[in-house]
Design an enzyme around this catalytic site. Structure first.
Site, mmCIF file in Angstrom:
data_model
loop_
_atom_site.group_PDB
_atom_site.id
_atom_site.type_symbol
_atom_site.label_atom_id
_atom_site.label_comp_id
_atom_site.label_asym_id
_atom_site.label_seq_id
_atom_site.Cartn_x
_atom_site.Cartn_y
_atom_site.Cartn_z
ATOM 1 N N GLN A 105 0.887 -1.374 0.053
ATOM 2 C CA GLN A 105 -0.113 -0.072 -0.057
ATOM 3 C C GLN A 105 0.719 1.049 -0.191
ATOM 4 O OE1 GLN A 105 -2.820 0.258 -1.108
ATOM 5 N NE2 GLN A 105 -4.446 -1.103 -0.201
ATOM 6 N N GLU A 112 5.317 -6.793 5.622
ATOM 7 C CA GLU A 112 5.747 -8.270 5.915
ATOM 8 C C GLU A 112 7.249 -8.550 6.236
ATOM 9 O OE1 GLU A 112 3.069 -10.873 2.878
ATOM 10 O OE2 GLU A 112 3.399 -8.806 2.141
#
Ligand code: FES
Ligand code: FES
Lengths: 439, 328, 160
Positions: B90, B288
């Protein structure tokens, strides 16, 4: 390049709502006169549904209705990449894991819904439960999905059955055999990771409401990708996308778990059916059993090394337990494989990965998406090799580390922003690591 | 007996969907007469700070205090597709879309501003939500300009799509030109103590260096490092949903353990900021990558401490004791 | 059955079913949805409230047991116009991610600071050991509690 707002610790714009309790998570919304929804789920992990009798359950006081596949025989299957998951299991067809939905119970109170759920009668014909992908790969293993078609392109092992392979992927970079010949020694190990639940503290929850005036179903529930959930719900219900509206609420954590459809479809059906607001909140147990997991990966890694500490070849074989439905498996397992060497220069790489259906809760997205499991393998290999070489593990990493111009196992040449060596320098500095690092 | 050990892990993560998937994000920025700047994006904030990051990017480009920015459109019927909040994408994707849309709006501010002031763009100064042609001259605010523009039947509004290309790898060899838009790198060093009588591991210190390109919000990046690492320690040491013959036998939080506040180490972290990636202001994604180093760093520290190598996760006290027993 | 109790300083009389949990009473009957449910089994701490000066998991308390009790929930701590130092500190220190654990976390922290305004790191960890956060790794939560103690001591705010 000093910036005024970028690079600054601007306070989170939504934090104030969250510390005062004002933030509205899906279960916090308030609707007048809403109905409670509960889901009756599979009674056995792999079985043919022979009979589903909701007549007694419907008589429970406060039950508005109970929906089964019979009421909606035209629903399509859903799923993030491959549509293989039924919205409701049809009598005569299979349940494939304990999360499969058999019936949607709609009632005036939660107690009534739960009481009715206990009164639903289910008859099944049990099939062999395959909880281990190794078993699912045997030639005589029963097929979990008969209707998916053959997605396996290139399975090379003739001793193995393809019937439960959801997807395979492969890597072939350089000349691996030659690479192993050039190695002074080879390190080979097998690694195993586990099922993990993302465990966001807010379980799956939501409300839905059917707006008769424009024929739109509104769903208030968390999704990591609003438009994807919308599309998946719409196609499953044979509706145009515009007829399904998903409104984001505050999301109580996700970590990959809120990519798949959860409450959305069942809520949509219940809302349209009753024309009243409906609410569905999963319990923790239900969430853990029914929604995606981090895949257990079995990783065989074989690494060729020279005595002066360079990597000549790397080979991996990866088997991922996809569980009962595809979810993100067609992307996760091989993404792990694509990261098989870690951030280290290796000219010769070979890999095979297989996502395999079983009767476990399905594997899906979780932070790292296969690469988290793979890092356990490659960084263990690297450490084992450094000790064999009697070399400082930081130095060993450093001298093999990616830089501008390195190529990944996919042959992608890294053109910019490759600051791995600086991370090694900085982390060892912070830790006051003993030993010098040099090129 | 307590034995200390230190382990290291370096990791990489290719972010975005990659592999030729049509990965993109659409955003819209609008200046309204009622003193708001609306940034329209359907991107989900899972807690990491997406809304704040988009706010900062829009504020930076539009040279205005973040308190004027309002993120709207968390609704399929009110915003176009922003892609998922996953794949660490994002900040890079929607961040670039918001940056581009804001730049378009800035172009309009100059365009209509120069008409109003009857001058050319280089003579205009835009600062803190106002524009003017010289220090002593008349100033007009964005909101006044929005009103003037509206009278012309136009809007101070723009939409942008960020749509970088990747390529599908060859099905047989996995080879391709550009599989992921970019990679994030991280190195962690972890200090632990193993109790050889109980098999319990205590994680003492975690030292992290994360290659972020640029941190849009350093506090939130540290939040990702800490949150990701602790989640990774859960994977390394305790988390295991046990499914036997298709049945989960520990479907609750008593028997499926995740790290509590008692399990956390000290953190020291450095952000490597070379402003050299393709995200807004040189940033790249971090969500992540921050979980990935923990389990190997811990496993390598266990080896350093007690000389046993555990090759299956989680590394439980039982496995430690069994391995010590075997080693004898 | 009829019960009466004081919630955030306000006296309330309600009719509850014997199986109604304090958590349901707070969320459904009183509409105070700041108190969250993450497990319903006393495992996560999201439902933490203060009852008669004790921290309780409101999912484990029956509403009937709360008859006559004094309850404090997150809504009773401070609103947007007047944030409690703990709320302020959680925002400033970046201790909030998804936020779902935060009301419970703040109520446990409040109890902790009520008893000990100079908590050591160990005290904080002990005091918050029943509250699970999946997002933050707790580091900034510890920082926030320290910062709140500092704020309270330096007397910036009354009404603590
Ligand atoms: S909901 Fe009460 S402890 Fe989890
Ligand atoms: S902030 Fe998400 S659980 Fe704590």
């Amino acid at each position: 390049m000093s910036k005024k707002y970028v690079g600054k610790d601007v306070l989170k714009v939504d934090a104030q709502d969250k510390v005062t309790g004002e933030a509205q998570y899906p279960s916090d919304l308030k609707f007048e006169d809403y109905l409670h929804v509960k889901i009756k789920r599979a009674t056995y992990p792999h079985a043919i549904l022979r009979d589903l009798d909701v007549s007694k359950a419907k008589q429970v006081e406060g039950v508005v209705d109970i929906l089964t596949e019979k009421d909606y025989p035209d629903l399509n299957k859903f799923g993030l990449i491959i549509k293989d998951q039924p919205v409701l299991i049809k009598v005569g067809e299979k349940m494939r894991f304990m999360g499969d939905a058999l019936a949607i119970i709609i009632a005036e109170t939660e107690e009534a819904a739960l009481k009715a759920r206990d009164k639903i009668e289910v008859e099944v014909e049990k099939l062999e439960v395959m909880s281990n992908p190794q078993r699912a790969l045997e030639k005589d293993a029963p097929t979990i999905h008969n209707d998916i078609g053959d997605l396996c392109t290139n399975y090379i092992d003739p001793d193995v059955g393809k019937q439960n392979i959801l997807m395979d992927h492969h890597l072939e970079k350089g000349d691996v055999d030659k690479g192993f010949e050039e190695a002074d020694f080879i390190v080979e190990n097998e690694y195993q990771t586990q099922h993990i639940d993302q465990l966001p503290i807010q379980n799956e929850a939501g409300y839905a409401l059917y707006d008769e005036s424009n024929d739109v179903i509104k769903i208030w529930a968390a999704s990591q990708w609003l438009h994807d959930t919308q599309a998946d719900v719409a196609q499953a219900m044979n509706l145009p996308k515009e007829k399904v509206r998903i409104i984001q609420t505050a999301i109580g954590g996700a970590f990959g778990k809120k990519e798949d459809v959860s409450v959305h479809l069942h809520l949509a059906l219940a809302a349209r059916h009753t024309k009243r607001p409906v609410k569905l909140v999963y319990t923790r147990e239900e969430s853990m059993i029914s929604q995606s997991k981090r895949h257990p990966l079995t990783i065989k890694a074989k690494t060729g090394v020279t005595n002066d500490g360079y990597l000549t070849a790397w080979e991996v074989k990866v088997i991922g337990d996809a569980g009962a439905y595809a979810s993100s498996s067609p992307a996760v397992v091989h993404k792990g494989m694509y990261h098989c060497t870690g951030p280290y220069n290796v000219q010769n790489v070979r890999g095979d990965s297989y996502a395999v259906y079983t009767n476990n809760t399905y594997g899906g997205a979780m932070r790292g998406f296969g690469t988290t499991q793979m890092a356990f393998a490659y960084e263990s290999q690297i450490d084992i090799i450094a000790h064999k070489l009697d070399m400082d593990p930081a130095q060993f990493r450093y001298q093999n580390a990616y830089d501008i111009g390195s190529t990944t196992p996919n042959g992608q040449k890294l053109g910019k922003s490759v600051n791995l060596k600086r991370t090694i320098e900085s982390a060892t500095d912070l830790a006051q690591w003993e030993g010098e690092i040099s090129e | 007996m307590k034995k200390q050990g230190r382990g290291m892990a370096s990791i990489m993560f290719g972010f975005g969907y990659g592999e030729g998937f049509p990965d993109h994000s659409i955003a819209e920025v609008e200046i309204t007469k009622d003193k708001r700047i609306k940034v329209r994006t359907a991107g989900a904030d899972l807690g990491q700070g997406f809304l704040t990051t988009m706010t900062q990017i829009a504020a930076e480009v539009l040279k205005i205090d973040p308190s004027y920015i309002e993120i709207v459109g968390q609704d399929t019927h009110k915003a176009k597709n922003s892609g998922s909040t996953s794949a660490t994408r994002q900040t890079f994707f929607s961040g670039n879309a918001v940056r581009e849309a804001a730049e378009e709006v800035m172009g309009k501010i100059y365009h209509y501003g120069s008409l109003y002031f009857n001058s050319n763009h280089p003579e205009l100064t835009v600062k803190d939500g106002e524009l003017y042609a010289c220090d002593e001259c008349e100033k007009i605010t964005y909101w006044e300009l929005a009103e003037i523009v509206e009278q012309r039947g136009k809007e101070l509004k723009a939409e942008a799509t960020f749509f970088p290309k990747t390529y599908a790898p060859d099905r047989k060899t996995g080879q391709g030109e550009k599989i992921y838009v970019a990679y994030t790198f991280m190195t962690q060093v972890m200090d632990i103590e193993v109790d050889t009588d109980t098999g319990l591991i205590e994680v003492m210190n975690v030292y992290t260096a994360l290659d972020v390109g640029r941190a849009i919000n350093p506090q939130n990046v540290h939040g990702q490092i800490e949150g990701g690492t602790v989640q990774g320690l859960g994977m390394a040491m305790m988390e295991d949903q046990v499914i036997e013959e298709g049945i989960t036998i520990n479907a609750d939080m008593t028997n499926y353990l995740v790290p509590s506040i008692q399990d956390i180490p000290n953190f020291e972290s450095t952000l490597i900021e070379n402003n050299d990636s393709g995200g807004p202001f040189g940033s790249k994604g971090v969500g992540e990558p921050t979980i990935i180093g923990a389990s190997p760093a811990l496993s390598n520290a266990v080896y350093d401490a007690i000389g046993v190598r555990i090759k299956s996760l989680p590394i439980t006290p039982e496995k430690i004791l069994n391995a010590l027993e075997e080693k004898k | 059955m009829k019960i009466s109790l004081t919630v955030n300083g306000e006296k309330r009389a309600l009719d509850v079913k014997p199986e109604t949990r304090l958590l349901d009473l707070i969320r459904d009957d009183l509409g105070l949805t700041g108190t969250k449910e993450g497990c319903g089994k006393g495992e996560c701490g999201a439902c933490t409230v203060i009852m008669n000066n004790k921290v309780v998991a409101s999912c484990l308390v029956l509403a009937a047991q709360a008859d006559g009790a004094e309850i404090k929930t997150i809504e009773g701590l401070g609103g947007k116009d007047k944030l409690h130092p703990l709320q302020q500190a959680f925002i400033e220190k970046g201790a909030v991610q998804c936020g779902f654990c935060i009301p419970g976390m703040i109520m446990s922290s409040k109890k902790l600071l009520d008893e000990n305004i100079n908590p050591s790191e160990e005290d904080i960890k002990r005091g918050l050991s029943g509250n699970i956060c999946r997002c933050t790794g707790y580091v900034k939560i510890v920082d926030a509690v320290k910062e709140a103690a500092h704020k309270i001591k330096s007397g910036g705010e009354e009404n603590v």
